[in-house]
Enzyme design. Structure first.
Site, short mmCIF file in Angstrom:
data_model
loop_
_atom_site.label_atom_id
_atom_site.label_comp_id
_atom_site.label_asym_id
_atom_site.label_seq_id
_atom_site.Cartn_x
_atom_site.Cartn_y
_atom_site.Cartn_z
N LYS A 72 -5.42 2.74 -2.84
CA LYS A 72 -5.09 1.79 -2.17
C LYS A 72 -5.47 1.94 -0.38
O LYS A 72 -5.27 1.21 -0.24
CB LYS A 72 -3.66 3.01 -1.77
CG LYS A 72 -2.24 3.42 -2.38
CD LYS A 72 -1.86 2.09 -2.23
CE LYS A 72 -0.88 1.96 -3.81
NZ LYS A 72 0.23 0.88 -4.11
N SER A 132 1.08 -1.26 -0.29
CA SER A 132 0.02 -0.12 -0.07
C SER A 132 0.91 1.25 -0.19
O SER A 132 1.89 1.40 -0.59
CB SER A 132 -1.04 0.84 1.26
OG SER A 132 -1.66 1.15 1.01
N TYR A 188 -5.63 8.33 -6.20
CA TYR A 188 -4.94 7.09 -5.64
C TYR A 188 -4.53 6.33 -4.19
O TYR A 188 -4.63 5.47 -4.32
CB TYR A 188 -2.58 7.75 -5.81
CG TYR A 188 -2.57 7.27 -4.99
CD1 TYR A 188 -1.93 5.91 -5.83
CD2 TYR A 188 -0.89 7.22 -4.18
CE1 TYR A 188 -0.29 4.99 -5.40
CE2 TYR A 188 -0.35 6.65 -3.70
CZ TYR A 188 0.22 5.68 -3.75
OH TYR A 188 0.90 5.11 -4.24
#
Length: 325
Positions: A193, A175, A189
């Site tokens: 994650k 991650s 993004y």
């Protein structure tokens, strides 16, 4: 007669001991050691950066390493690096993790996996309003859906392998600290994650009966070719805010990640900031270590206070930046 202050001093260690014993009983899943010597370790994104550093570290510890990525030429170059560094050859698998059929074919070719490291990742920093939705979809397809494709393809073989050998297996998911806290310019993004956390927590419950153990790795900015490209595109505010967390070398992240997955840690922080974030965001995540659980219980309130301080700093920075313009 003993003073109240003295009694309090005597009670504190006793209360801590009782709390520690309770956490030792409650902490789940139970502690485990995952060996990697002479075992099959498959690492995606293994042609460069953290993935290549992980491949070298695992090979140096006697693992049979396979590396998977899209670029065949870079994979071949990576295998030469691994051989020079460790004396061991790595197996090359060419596939795009966005393609479930290609992933399934590559995993079938690789054979049963003992340790799967889902390390692939892409990052295009930009404010949501300015970002093309195809870029956002690209990040979600690689970072999130690619991980689904890999795990789904690997699981049947991992279950059989763990049953046959009697040894614990591992699924490690790369991650980011942006998967623990949202930051300006990381909208898409961070979404890709953060989603991995829910995947991992649920997956651990589904596979624990098969002696498969899930880990989440949360590195900060790491000195890789990908970071150099990403920094060229970062919004100014992203650079200001994200720059408050230190940069690490890929080799240091790889060492932390490998040590953590061998201990079956669910949350693997990579630096001091990451450890503080891990305590602040522990929530209902699995925890094997009673010692770490004790720090989480005792530190949760304080870390919330520290977190509010960070938010004050970030929002003040954003306000001042806009005021100057």
């Amino acid at each position: 007669m003993a003073s109240p202050f003295l009694l309090l001093l005597l009670l504190i260690p006793l209360c801590l001991l009782v709390l520690f014993l309770a956490l030792s009983f409650l902490a789940r899943p139970k502690s485990v050691r995952i060996p990697i010597k002479n075992r099959h370790v498959l690492i995606t994104g293994g042609s460069s950066g953290i993935g290549l550093a992980l491949a070298k570290a695992a090979a140096a510890q006697g693992a049979h390493v396979s590396i998977l990525a899209r670029n065949a030429k870079r994979l071949e170059e990576a295998t030469e690096e691994i051989k020079l560094a460790t004396g061991h050859m790595a197996r090359v698998l060419v596939a795009d993790v966005r393609d479930p059929q290609a992933v399934a074919q590559a995993l079938e070719e690789a054979g049963p996996v003992d340790v799967l490291v889902c390390n692939q990742g892409v990052f295009v920093p930009m404010e949501l309003e300015k970002q093309d939705l195809e870029e956002a979809k690209f990040m979600i397809d690689v970072n999130l859906m690619g991980t689904f494709h890999l795990i789904k393809a690997a699981l049947p073989g991992m279950k059989s392998r763990a049953r046959e050998t009697g040894l614990p297996a591992s699924i490690a998911i790369m991650s980011s600290q942006a998967g623990q806290v949202g930051v300006y310019g990381y909208t898409a993004y961070s979404a890709s994650k953060f989603a991995l956390r829910g995947l991992a927590e649920s997956l651990q419950q589904e596979v624990i009966a098969h002696n498969i153990h899930v880990s989440m790795i949360f590195p900060p900015d790491t000195a890789t070719p990908g970071l150099a490209e990403e920094q060229k595109k970062r919004p100014e505010l992203t650079t200001i805010i994200a720059g408050s967390s230190g940069e690490m070398k890929a080799e240091d992240v790889a060492k932390k990640a490998l040590d953590g997955l061998k201990e079956g840690q669910f949350i693997i922080p990579c630096n001091f900031d990451g450890t503080m974030l891990a305590i602040a965001t522990a929530g209902l995540s699995p925890q094997r270590s009673a010692v770490t659980a004790l720090f989480e219980v005792l530190g949760a309130g304080f870390m919330r206070f520290v977190g509010i301080g960070f938010q004050w700093n970030w929002y003040s920075t954003i306000q001042n930046w806009h005021a100057k313009r």
